[in-house]
Design a protein around this motif. Structure first.
Motif, PDB file in Angstrom:
ATOM      1  N   GLU A   1      49.005   2.171  28.659  1.00  0.00           N
ATOM      2  CA  GLU A   1      48.850   3.099  27.533  1.00  0.00           C
ATOM      3  C   GLU A   1      48.976   2.395  26.182  1.00  0.00           C
ATOM      4  O   GLU A   1      48.873   3.030  25.143  1.00  0.00           O
ATOM      5  CB  GLU A   1      49.905   4.219  27.609  1.00  0.00           C
ATOM      6  N   PHE A   2      49.257   1.078  26.198  1.00  0.00           N
ATOM      7  CA  PHE A   2      49.515   0.354  24.947  1.00  0.00           C
ATOM      8  C   PHE A   2      48.560  -0.823  24.782  1.00  0.00           C
ATOM      9  O   PHE A   2      48.131  -1.417  25.768  1.00  0.00           O
ATOM     10  CB  PHE A   2      50.966  -0.153  24.927  1.00  0.00           C
ATOM     11  N   GLU A   3      48.233  -1.104  23.502  1.00  0.00           N
ATOM     12  CA  GLU A   3      47.376  -2.258  23.206  1.00  0.00           C
ATOM     13  C   GLU A   3      48.165  -3.413  22.636  1.00  0.00           C
ATOM     14  O   GLU A   3      47.664  -4.529  22.536  1.00  0.00           O
ATOM     15  CB  GLU A   3      46.285  -1.857  22.216  1.00  0.00           C
ATOM     16  N   ASN A   4      49.389  -3.129  22.219  1.00  0.00           N
ATOM     17  CA  ASN A   4      50.267  -4.141  21.650  1.00  0.00           C
ATOM     18  C   ASN A   4      51.543  -4.200  22.473  1.00  0.00           C
ATOM     19  O   ASN A   4      51.894  -3.220  23.122  1.00  0.00           O
ATOM     20  CB  ASN A   4      50.669  -3.741  20.227  1.00  0.00           C
ATOM     21  N   PRO A   5      52.290  -5.312  22.404  1.00  0.00           N
ATOM     22  CA  PRO A   5      53.600  -5.303  23.057  1.00  0.00           C
ATOM     23  C   PRO A   5      54.464  -4.182  22.477  1.00  0.00           C
ATOM     24  O   PRO A   5      54.306  -3.830  21.310  1.00  0.00           O
ATOM     25  CB  PRO A   5      54.176  -6.679  22.700  1.00  0.00           C
TER      26      PRO A   5
ATOM     27  N   LEU B   1      61.069  -5.732  26.550  1.00  0.00           N
ATOM     28  CA  LEU B   1      59.827  -5.892  25.805  1.00  0.00           C
ATOM     29  C   LEU B   1      58.706  -5.927  26.839  1.00  0.00           C
ATOM     30  O   LEU B   1      58.778  -6.687  27.813  1.00  0.00           O
ATOM     31  CB  LEU B   1      59.862  -7.181  24.970  1.00  0.00           C
ATOM     32  N   MET B   2      57.734  -5.059  26.639  1.00  0.00           N
ATOM     33  CA  MET B   2      56.638  -4.916  27.607  1.00  0.00           C
ATOM     34  C   MET B   2      55.356  -5.470  27.017  1.00  0.00           C
ATOM     35  O   MET B   2      55.020  -5.180  25.866  1.00  0.00           O
ATOM     36  CB  MET B   2      56.402  -3.430  27.907  1.00  0.00           C
ATOM     37  N   ALA B   3      54.628  -6.222  27.844  1.00  0.00           N
ATOM     38  CA  ALA B   3      53.275  -6.628  27.447  1.00  0.00           C
ATOM     39  C   ALA B   3      52.336  -5.470  27.756  1.00  0.00           C
ATOM     40  O   ALA B   3      52.558  -4.731  28.713  1.00  0.00           O
ATOM     41  CB  ALA B   3      52.867  -7.875  28.207  1.00  0.00           C
ATOM     42  N   PRO B   4      51.300  -5.302  26.923  1.00  0.00           N
ATOM     43  CA  PRO B   4      50.402  -4.162  27.117  1.00  0.00           C
ATOM     44  C   PRO B   4      49.405  -4.388  28.257  1.00  0.00           C
ATOM     45  O   PRO B   4      49.495  -5.389  28.962  1.00  0.00           O
ATOM     46  CB  PRO B   4      49.667  -4.095  25.775  1.00  0.00           C
ATOM     47  N   GLU B   5      48.481  -3.476  28.401  1.00  0.00           N
ATOM     48  CA  GLU B   5      47.313  -3.608  29.285  1.00  0.00           C
ATOM     49  C   GLU B   5      47.675  -3.788  30.752  1.00  0.00           C
ATOM     50  O   GLU B   5      47.010  -4.510  31.490  1.00  0.00           O
ATOM     51  CB  GLU B   5      46.427  -4.783  28.832  1.00  0.00           C
ATOM     52  N   GLY B   6      48.810  -3.186  31.144  1.00  0.00           N
ATOM     53  CA  GLY B   6      49.166  -3.225  32.561  1.00  0.00           C
ATOM     54  C   GLY B   6      50.088  -4.358  32.955  1.00  0.00           C
ATOM     55  O   GLY B   6      50.539  -4.409  34.099  1.00  0.00           O
ATOM     56  N   TYR B   7      50.397  -5.277  32.038  1.00  0.00           N
ATOM     57  CA  TYR B   7      51.195  -6.450  32.427  1.00  0.00           C
ATOM     58  C   TYR B   7      52.689  -6.149  32.553  1.00  0.00           C
ATOM     59  O   TYR B   7      53.359  -6.695  33.406  1.00  0.00           O
ATOM     60  CB  TYR B   7      50.929  -7.620  31.473  1.00  0.00           C
ATOM     61  N   GLY B   8      53.231  -5.318  31.672  1.00  0.00           N
ATOM     62  CA  GLY B   8      54.617  -4.878  31.837  1.00  0.00           C
ATOM     63  C   GLY B   8      55.664  -5.864  31.326  1.00  0.00           C
ATOM     64  O   GLY B   8      55.382  -6.730  30.494  1.00  0.00           O
TER      65      GLY B   8
ATOM     66  N   ARG C   1      53.922  -4.030  13.622  1.00  0.00           N
ATOM     67  CA  ARG C   1      55.260  -3.898  14.207  1.00  0.00           C
ATOM     68  C   ARG C   1      55.158  -3.343  15.622  1.00  0.00           C
ATOM     69  O   ARG C   1      54.366  -2.424  15.892  1.00  0.00           O
ATOM     70  CB  ARG C   1      56.084  -2.949  13.324  1.00  0.00           C
ATOM     71  N   PHE C   2      55.948  -3.911  16.538  1.00  0.00           N
ATOM     72  CA  PHE C   2      55.931  -3.435  17.918  1.00  0.00           C
ATOM     73  C   PHE C   2      56.567  -2.048  17.976  1.00  0.00           C
ATOM     74  O   PHE C   2      57.656  -1.832  17.437  1.00  0.00           O
ATOM     75  CB  PHE C   2      56.739  -4.367  18.845  1.00  0.00           C
ATOM     76  N   GLU C   3      55.893  -1.149  18.667  1.00  0.00           N
ATOM     77  CA  GLU C   3      56.456   0.195  18.849  1.00  0.00           C
ATOM     78  C   GLU C   3      57.739   0.119  19.670  1.00  0.00           C
ATOM     79  O   GLU C   3      57.859  -0.745  20.557  1.00  0.00           O
ATOM     80  CB  GLU C   3      55.461   1.069  19.614  1.00  0.00           C
ATOM     81  N   ARG C   4      58.679   1.012  19.381  1.00  0.00           N
ATOM     82  CA  ARG C   4      59.927   1.073  20.152  1.00  0.00           C
ATOM     83  C   ARG C   4      60.064   2.484  20.695  1.00  0.00           C
ATOM     84  O   ARG C   4      60.301   3.426  19.930  1.00  0.00           O
ATOM     85  CB  ARG C   4      61.126   0.702  19.270  1.00  0.00           C
TER      86      ARG C   4
END
Ligand code: 4AD
Ligand code: MG
Length: 435
Positions: free
Chosen positions: A316-320, A350-357, A279-282
């Motif tokens: 700071e995130f590995e998942n969306p 909704l943010m993509a992880p790893e710097g994409y935003g 589940r995507f963190e909120r």
């Protein structure tokens, strides 16, 4: 290089077996050519991929000198015998009985030194799209849109289209492209959302997949002036519902893209797509702010995130993940305010992880007539500019929510592309209007 030509008979278009010794006729383009004594090795390229061709002097006889002269990027029709050869890319090659040029080519202008200059490569985009990286990227893009289409239509959404010429801003006046519409002023649409909102009173669930335009001067790696916008709007849905829908859609898109274009994606990305099962963190805007401040970013409550903030946060995130509850000042006027917390909207990115935003923005809309008019005034806008949009609220408009997702943003993240301009056939940016 991704994929191997799917063996199709040039006349019947039937997929052929890979049997050693069978005769095949193929059409395509000469991607590369190498001469080795009495042999010419070509890489043939078609819609499905690549296969090695061998022109042998002994076999071709008089036609060999013709074969020697075939220029790279010519369109050709060939006939030959399938030979399994572990040394050949894909493990097979075609030993030619014949080769005919269907359409010849001049000397190919994309040399290794040209390829070193990204700007020149984009000046020659009408040709450089033929390269294996763009080919794979654009196939993945097609798979992304197909997946979105499948998701919506299989969940009872109705596909609609909205006008491109419009009269007032959806997402704020600063990024509106103005143009002359006969003797009137018009703008290019930033989002189809308002038209979707009218249509939900007919269909309940609608979606669009069409370009949006932003006169976005910021030269970041995530802004185009024209991008492909997937938007959906749902009647009787609240903000939580729309986040669930966005999450389900993105999970479907990623799984389906892997099925439709897994090899191409792996070629560009360097690995298979991420598994998005969990589940995507909120997190709330306030929590996001805490993270940013703990990373030394100077940002105050009430400020919007810029490209740098999104990059730092999403590292700071590995998942969306979702960020919800943006301050009213940072969001367009149509957003419903949180009844439990003044100054905060029922909205999320909704943010993509790893710097994409940011890859989507969504939220709950104001469906009440008086509330909408007062908010438009409160935000310093003129209700007359939004006549029909407000008018819908006089005739049975239920609570509703929706979102917009940028195709190039999602593709950039999934394929780890350096820039969103790589995620579209002919990109439009502040400095690029040609080709
Ligand atoms: O966040 P945005 O501006 O939201 C809207 O337009 C809403 N009206 C959508 C809706 O609720 N129906 O844009 C939505 C998404 C962004 O999250 C981003 O992915 C993409 O569209 N986007 C861009 N992509 C590339 N270049 C740009 N200049 C973009 N602007 C937005
Ligand atoms: Mg947004």
């Amino acid at each position: 290089m991704a994929g191997l030509i799917r063996w199709r008979d040039a006349d019947s278009k039937k997929v052929l077996g890979l049997d050693d010794g069978s005769v095949v006729r193929l059409i395509g383009w000469i991607f590369t050519k190498r001469v080795h004594g009495n042999k010419v090795f070509y890489m043939l390229r078609d819609r499905y991929g690549y296969v090695q061709l061998v022109a042998d002097k002994d076999r071709l006889g008089e036609k060999f000198s013709y074969a020697l002269d075939v220029p790279v990027e010519s369109a050709v029709a060939v006939e030959g015998v399938v030979k399994r050869d572990p040394r050949a890319p894909g493990g097979v090659e075609i030993h030619l009985n014949n080769i005919d040029v269907v359409a010849g080519a001049d000397v190919w202008p994309i040399t290794p030194s040209v390829a070193k200059s990204p700007e020149t490569m984009f000046d020659l985009r009408h040709l450089t799209i033929r390269g294996p990286r763009s080919r794979a990227t654009l196939l993945a893009r097609s798979a992304l849109v197909q997946a979105a289409w499948e998701y919506f239509t299989s969940n009872d959404y109705v596909f609609i289209t909205a006008p491109t010429f419009i009269t007032s801003a959806v997402e704020g006046g600063a990024t509106l492209f103005e143009l002359k519409y006969f003797d009137r002023k018009a703008y290019l649409t930033q989002s189809s959302q308002f038209y979707e909102e009218a249509a939900i009173c007919v269909f309940e669930k609608v979606f669009v997949i069409q370009p949006s335009f932003r006169a976005e001067k910021s030269r970041t790696r995530k802004h185009l002036t024209e991008f492909l916008h997937i938007e959906a709007e749902v009647a009787f849905a609240d903000h939580e519902d729309i986040m669930d829908i966005e999450e389900e859609l993105l999970k479907y898109i990623v799984a389906r893209m892997d099925e439709l274009a897994g090899k191409e994606i792996e070629y560009v990305r360097g690995s298979r797509l991420p598994d998005l099962d969990s589940r995507f963190e909120r997190i709330s805007y306030d929590e996001a702010l805490d993270i940013l401040q703990s990373k030394g970013v100077s940002i105050e409550w009430g400020e919007d995130f810029g490209a740098d903030e999104e990059r730092i946060l999403s590292m700071e995130f590995e998942n969306p993940f979702f960020v919800y509850g943006f301050p009213t000042e940072t969001r367009s006027f149509y957003h419903m305010d949180d009844p439990n917390r003044p100054g905060v909207t029922l909205s999320s990115d909704l943010m993509a992880p790893e710097g994409y935003g940011e890859i989507t923005s969504g939220g709950q809309r104001i469906h009440d007539y008086k509330y909408l008019v007062s908010k438009i005034k409160r935000m310093g806008l003129n209700p007359e500019d939004y006549g029909w949009y407000i008018d819908i609220r006089r005739y049975g408009m239920p609570p509703h929510s929706g979102f917009g997702m940028g195709v190039e943003r999602v593709l950039r993240w999934l394929l780890r592309l350096p820039h969103v301009r790589d995620a579209t056939l002919f990109p439009r940016t502040p400095t690029r209007l040609y080709p």
